[in-house]
Design an enzyme around this catalytic site. Sequence first.
Site, PDB file in Angstrom:
ATOM      1  CB  ALA A   1       4.022  -8.805  44.583  1.00 15.80           C
TER       2      ALA A   1
ATOM      3  CB  ALA B   1      12.644  -9.613  46.501  1.00 18.83           C
TER       4      ALA B   1
ATOM      5  CG  ASP C   1       7.451 -21.802  43.863  1.00 19.38           C
ATOM      6  OD1 ASP C   1       8.119 -22.638  43.717  1.00 19.38           O
ATOM      7  OD2 ASP C   1       7.275 -20.491  44.041  1.00 19.38           O
TER       8      ASP C   1
ATOM      9  CB  VAL D   1       9.017  -8.356  49.282  1.00 20.86           C
ATOM     10  CG1 VAL D   1       9.232  -8.725  50.845  1.00 20.86           C
ATOM     11  CG2 VAL D   1       8.332  -9.560  48.833  1.00 20.86           C
TER      12      VAL D   1
ATOM     13  CB  ALA E   1       8.684 -11.345  41.245  1.00 16.46           C
ATOM     14  CB  SER E   2       6.175 -10.868  36.983  1.00 13.90           C
ATOM     15  OG  SER E   2       5.788 -11.972  37.488  1.00 13.90           O
TER      16      SER E   2
HETATM   17  N1  LIG Z   1       8.639 -12.749  55.712  1.00 11.79           N
HETATM   18  C1  LIG Z   1       9.891 -12.566  54.971  1.00 11.79           C
HETATM   19  N2  LIG Z   1      11.033 -12.055  55.625  1.00 11.79           N
HETATM   20  C2  LIG Z   1      12.057 -11.933  55.060  1.00 11.79           C
HETATM   21  N3  LIG Z   1      12.068 -11.869  53.599  1.00 11.79           N
HETATM   22  C3  LIG Z   1      11.143 -12.024  53.079  1.00 11.79           C
HETATM   23  C4  LIG Z   1       9.765 -12.424  53.558  1.00 11.79           C
HETATM   24  N4  LIG Z   1       8.872 -12.916  52.385  1.00 11.79           N
HETATM   25  C5  LIG Z   1       9.468 -12.724  51.607  1.00 11.79           C
HETATM   26  N5  LIG Z   1      10.929 -12.047  51.724  1.00 11.79           N
HETATM   27  C6  LIG Z   1      11.993 -12.034  50.709  1.00 11.79           C
HETATM   28  O1  LIG Z   1      11.332 -11.559  49.585  1.00 11.79           O
HETATM   29  C7  LIG Z   1      11.639 -12.471  48.300  1.00 11.79           C
HETATM   30  C8  LIG Z   1      10.283 -12.485  47.579  1.00 11.79           C
HETATM   31  O2  LIG Z   1       9.116 -12.875  48.176  1.00 11.79           O
HETATM   32  P1  LIG Z   1       8.349 -13.918  47.601  1.00 11.79           P
HETATM   33  O3  LIG Z   1       7.039 -14.088  48.525  1.00 11.79           O
HETATM   34  O4  LIG Z   1       9.208 -15.179  47.616  1.00 11.79           O
HETATM   35  O5  LIG Z   1       7.771 -13.068  46.335  1.00 11.79           O
HETATM   36  P2  LIG Z   1       7.694 -14.015  44.988  1.00 11.79           P
HETATM   37  O6  LIG Z   1       6.499 -14.599  44.845  1.00 11.79           O
HETATM   38  O7  LIG Z   1       8.004 -12.874  44.246  1.00 11.79           O
HETATM   39  O8  LIG Z   1       8.874 -15.041  44.723  1.00 11.79           O
HETATM   40  C9  LIG Z   1      11.963 -13.698  49.177  1.00 11.79           C
HETATM   41  O9  LIG Z   1      12.622 -14.586  48.304  1.00 11.79           O
HETATM   42  C10 LIG Z   1      12.554 -13.414  50.356  1.00 11.79           C
HETATM   43  O10 LIG Z   1      14.045 -12.976  49.967  1.00 11.79           O
END
Ligand SMILES: Nc1ncnc2c1ncn2[C@@H]1O[C@H](COP(=O)(O)OP(=O)(O)O)[C@@H](O)[C@H]1O
Length: 520
Positions: free
Chosen positions: A136, A131, A290, A138, A133-134
Amino acid sequence: MFRSIFQLFKIARKLASSGAVETINEIYNIPYSIKLFFDLFSIGSTKKINKSKKPGEKLCDALEGMGTTFIKLGQFLATRPDIIGETLADDLVKLQDKLPPFELYESKKILKKEIGENLYQNIVELSEPIAAASIAQVHIAKIKIDGDQKEVAVKILRPDIEKQFNEELDALMLFAYIVESLFSKTKRLKLIEVVHLLREITNIEMDLRFEAAAANELYENTKNDDGFNVPKIYWNYTTRKVLTLDKVDGISIREQELLKESGIDLKILSENLIQHFLKQAVRDGFFHGDMHQGNLFVDQKGNIIPVDFGIMGRLDKNNRKYLAEILYGFIQRDYIKVAEVHFEAGLIPQSASKEEFAQALRSVGEPIFGQSIKDISGGNLLAQLFEITEKFNMPTQTALLLLQKTMVTVEGVARKLYPDTNIWEISRPVLEDWIKGVKSPKATMDTVINTSSEILKRIPDFPNFMDKANYALQLLAEGKLNLGQKNNKGLEIEEMKLKNLRNNIIISFLGIVIAVLLVF
Ligand SMILES: Nc1ncnc2c1ncn2[C@@H]1O[C@H](COP(=O)(O)OP(=O)(O)O)[C@@H](O)[C@H]1O
Ligand SMILES: [Mg+2]
């Protein structure tokens, strides 16, 4: 200074060629001279605007195309209907926080630098980004820890994002200053303060240790709650630019079919979601701010697992008590009691009439009870309550605004799982338990103990951390409030810098003129 001016030109071109200026002009009627300024910059660029869209939608497209700073600006403005109006704010909520991912080798480079060569050796595998976003992106990774292999998620800041963001904001600040100085009518838009607040809030979001600390605190608060599991943080693998936590082993709460196939009861899941959220808000005064579908997962046993702890809400003891008693009062349809809570807490001026206030509360509560179960909403009820209390000169409790907004989101997610979710019936036991608990003598002792362990739940190294984060989140949650109050040191400094900058520009200009005169 020259860097800011150069950045400003770059931004002007970006803004002009993205179509944002035209869209803003449709909404606000920009002064002719400013429009001309941007027109000059757009020469030679091709605008990609879809004419059939609403101005708000077009603005979303334009901001999304302009990168992090402008996506964040849009998200921030979406929370400020007081500045940009309800319609535009509603449109901006739909802004997508997505950007193309950066390369895996960049991630590896950042990781190695952040956690050090030695720990980096323990990373056995690092996936392509899952994933982006603006701020960071993952990745999933496997890490060797004490002979075991752990599967984790690693969130990594975009390379140089802070530098780029702050440089663009310096330029925007300069722009805001020029516009406010030249056109006094625009002072009402409080451009300088908007840019300043955006900087404070986003700089906190760009330090992932805040997010880690928030996850840790939520983990500690809920570790004995059945049905709600917060992923564990790996502190050795967490820095300002890197956040490492347990990989969620579950299904997105969006995937209803998959959930059903796994034998999960969606009705129970929907109830659990509401109850856990409410319990965290009233019992701990600390909640995930959120909770949209993208941030919620469910494991095989039906446990709810949240991710993304960038926005958290905090309520103090008084706010929690207020919230619980008011919601419970409404559930009981005891409007006199709800009115009394306000008077006892000194929230409503003593000169106001209790009967009139109770009557106003009734006008909020009764229509809601007249609706069918699936339209009843605690979040909407609170929103209407705040409108009424404002009319009775009660300043809106800023901390409760984020709670109210999140409640609307949580109820929405719950209703998607099970449309007939009865918010009142589900909330009642949580509120009853808490209110009974607070009144018992044991609870008074527990509060003392809890308050002292509160600090311990946070990470040991950064005691002041969450307070700074809370301050920023409060600013974010404030919605309609506080812009215009000049009690902010950071803002004063920022304004002073701008005045100096103006003087510098004038001096440089005079210098050039004198030099030219001397030469010729
Ligand atoms: N601990 C995790 N295990 C599995 N997937 C994760 C985890 N953390 C984040 N993700 C995946 O990465 C995406 C983006 O992470 P997130 O922390 O929501 O970032 P953002 O702040 O950019 O929305 C999440 O919607 C999820 O699909
Ligand atoms: Mg997210």
